[in-house]
Scaffold this active site. Structure first.
Site, PDB file in Angstrom:
ATOM      1  N   CYS A  36       0.870  -1.190   0.126  1.00 55.07           N
ATOM      2  CA  CYS A  36       0.038  -0.027   0.098  1.00 55.07           C
ATOM      3  C   CYS A  36       0.913   1.099  -0.015  1.00 55.07           C
ATOM      4  O   CYS A  36       0.345   2.312   0.178  1.00 55.07           O
ATOM      5  CB  CYS A  36      -1.228   0.106   1.118  1.00 55.07           C
ATOM      6  SG  CYS A  36      -0.340  -0.298   2.747  1.00 55.07           S
ATOM      7  N   CYS A 107      -2.036   9.509   5.483  1.00 58.05           N
ATOM      8  CA  CYS A 107      -0.516   8.603   5.528  1.00 58.05           C
ATOM      9  C   CYS A 107      -0.351   8.859   7.237  1.00 58.05           C
ATOM     10  O   CYS A 107       0.639   8.293   7.627  1.00 58.05           O
ATOM     11  CB  CYS A 107       0.376   9.469   4.524  1.00 58.05           C
ATOM     12  SG  CYS A 107      -0.098   9.484   3.162  1.00 58.05           S
TER      13      CYS A 107
END
Lengths: 215, 391
Positions: A36, A107
């Site tokens: 990912c 993130c």
């Protein structure tokens, strides 16, 4: 600059604090995966008496916001008790960094989750965890609050991107108020799956978009 | 490294305009500004018409076109590709309904095909191999009596793969189907002679060869039944209405004139120096795309255990401009569809960096970029949780 990061993000990206590997850790957690594109490993050294974080280190495979959040969150957590550290939110981390671009908020969530996972790992090792709770709609929504809409940087529950959720015999269904060809449809579906599939009593996750046909 | 000095290695995105091109264009803004299609009304119009015709002839010659009228000016690659696909779909509506493209076409071809799909056109997306070459057997098997167009790029801008365009054209034309190729990234760099290669439609653009932005062309072989694109006048042989972009056309032609085989050789040598240098200097580096049959200026490599956006950001801070196929850097947060179609893992896509060179780059720049990249990758690998146990 390719992405409009704050000066503080860039500073932490260039000179990350508390970075590296710890050999004699008391707890460790890894979230994300190379697939990912973001992965954080975090190590804790905890004072058994006071339950405070004596030392903390992180390693990151990820983009600038991931590295910067790892850096800032280890700074924030050092010296805190486990209970205090658990309460550090991605919002607090992002604010400390002078804000993050909306598209990059997800993130930073990963780094925060890794810290929480490491704390949980410590508690499990030391018999401090209560029984596992069954997955309910409330649990699902709590988890989905960690999935960000990259357009706004806000979570998909609060912004009503999630229309409805259902839990039935280990099958979790999430109705998403987006069409399949939305710019971030695949990304949001993937993040929803990553949040719900690891739950101990969840066998299947279904993500339904507006234009999907339901049987 | 000097901070104020930028090393630009994103020439597959766009290039610096050659000063000679700017100079050639200037009179067409302030002196020769009449409308070219005003040739029937006044002499300033005639003068401009002649310049437009000359530009068209230069570009036609570079393509090996039989007639200058086969070159139709557009606003660039995106428009030419949209026109090629949609103009052919329109021409065959109610007669033929099948389109074939590859999975690694440019966004403008892919998105046009998807738009046509929504209108009911059936689209076949051809697979590519690990180096990005289109599967020719699959192409052969996919063509039916219902196929109205096959569109396959001459070369891929991301990984540099140059398709065997003659073999592809031969397969398509043997079945009597029209063939379009997007040659935006190969025009004047990789030989394509339309007197030899039987392509019916070819996309080219100026800004990738040190020409201006906003001008390109679609080559339309005589007899190709493509539908008129822009309505609003008889310009461009009644195929694309609207006032002609004469400064652009003149600049495009000048840019073509400024190219040479020597430059291509030079750029190819820089490319090889960069590939060899990166691979030798940085362990765990993989080249994406073929080693040979590769665009002269294209270098695309994946560095294990170092994420692309972070690599790019560090390089940017050192004054080096490149791009990455990492999801973190894309507008959809998804990794490069080109690398995915080539069967690369997500991790390799996240760690991919593309350097694209032009005649303005130097071997000194290449050497500095190799050193800078090695430094950045070392830094990122030091803080990465991956790969340490393998050392």
């Amino acid at each position: 600059m390719p992405i409009p990061y704050s000066e503080k993000v860039i500073e932490h990206f260039k000179n990350p604090r508390n970075v590296g590997r710890m050999e004699d850790y008391d707890a460790k957690a890894t979230e994300g995966s190379p697939a990912c594109g973001d992965m954080v490993t975090l190590y804790l050294k905890v004072d058994e008496e006071t339950k405070t974080i004596k030392d903390i280190k992180f390693e990151s495979y990820g983009c600038a916001s991931n590295i910067a959040t790892g850096s800032i969150i280890t700074e924030l957590a050092k010296g805190k008790t486990l209970d205090e550290a658990r309460k550090i939110s991605w919002k607090a981390a992002a604010e400390e960094l002078g804000g993050l671009p909306a598209v990059k908020v997800h993130c930073s969530v990963l780094a925060v989750d890794t810290l929480r996972a490491a704390i949980r790992n410590y508690e499990e090792r030391h018999g401090l965890v209560e029984d596992r709770e069954p997955t309910t709609v409330e649990v699902v929504e709590k988890r989905l609050r960690h999935v960000m809409n990259p357009l706004t940087g806000l979570d998909i529950v609060k912004t009503h991107v999630v229309k409805k959720t259902d839990v039935n015999n280990g099958v979790v269904t999430v109705w998403v108020d987006l069409s399949r060809d939305h710019q971030f449809a695949n990304n949001i579906e993937q993040e929803i799956r990553e949040r719900l599939e690891p739950l101990w009593d969840v066998a299947e996750v279904r993500v339904i978009f507006n234009d999907d046909e339901e049987e | 490294m000097m901070q104020n000095e930028i090393i630009y290695m994103d020439n597959a995105a766009t290039t610096r305009v050659d000063p000679a091109v700017v100079e050639a264009m200037l009179p067409f803004f302030t002196e020769k500004y009449a409308v070219a299609s005003s040739q029937f009304s006044h002499s300033p119009g005639i003068e401009v018409r002649e310049a437009l015709d000359a530009a068209r002839a230069t570009i036609a010659q570079a393509l090996g076109a039989a007639k200058p009228e086969e070159v139709i000016f557009t606003s660039g690659e995106t428009e030419s590709n949209n026109w090629a696909l949609k103009g052919m779909a329109r021409a065959f509506r109610g007669k033929k309904n099948h389109l074939i493209i590859s999975k690694i076409e440019s966004r403008s071809v892919l998105d046009s095909a998807q738009a046509l799909e929504k209108e009911g056109v059936r689209v076949t997306y051809l697979d590519v191999d690990g180096e990005g070459f289109v599967n020719l057997d699959q192409l052969r098997e996919s063509i039916t009596d219902d196929t109205f167009l096959v569109s396959i790029q001459h070369a891929n801008e991301e990984v540099g793969t140059i398709q065997d365009i003659d073999a592809i054209a031969a397969i398509v034309k043997e079945r009597g189907v029209a063939f379009h190729t997007d040659a935006s990234h190969t025009f004047t760099k990789v030989p394509l002679d339309l007197a030899e290669t039987p392509a019916d439609l070819v996309t080219i653009t100026a800004h990738l060869i040190h020409g201006p932005k906003g001008i390109g062309a679609l080559y339309v072989r005589e007899g190709t039944p493509i539908a008129k694109w822009m309505h609003g006048g008889f310009m461009e042989f009644n195929l694309r209405g609207g006032v002609e972009n004469v400064p652009g056309a003149v600049g495009f032609a000048k840019a073509v004139e400024m190219t040479s085989a020597t430059q291509v050789e030079y750029i190819s040598s820089l490319r090889d120096r960069l590939i060899d240098g990166l691979m030798a200097r940085i362990p765990k580096t993989e080249l994406n795309g073929p080693r040979y049959r590769r665009l002269p200026g294209n270098v695309n490599v994946s560095f294990h255990y170092a994420e692309g956006e972070s690599t790019l950001l560090h390089l940017d801070m050192m004054g080096i401009a490149v791009v990455t196929g990492s999801a973190c850097f894309s507008r959809s947060l998804e990794p490069s569809y080109v690398l995915m179609a080539m069967g690369k893992t997500h991790e390799l896509a996240h760690g991919s960096i593309r350097y694209s060179l032009s005649r303005y780059n130097t071997s000194d720049e290449v050497d500095r970029v190799i050193e800078a990249t090695a430094e950045v990758i070392e830094t990122l690998r030091r803080i990465s949780p991956l790969g340490k146990d393998e050392k």
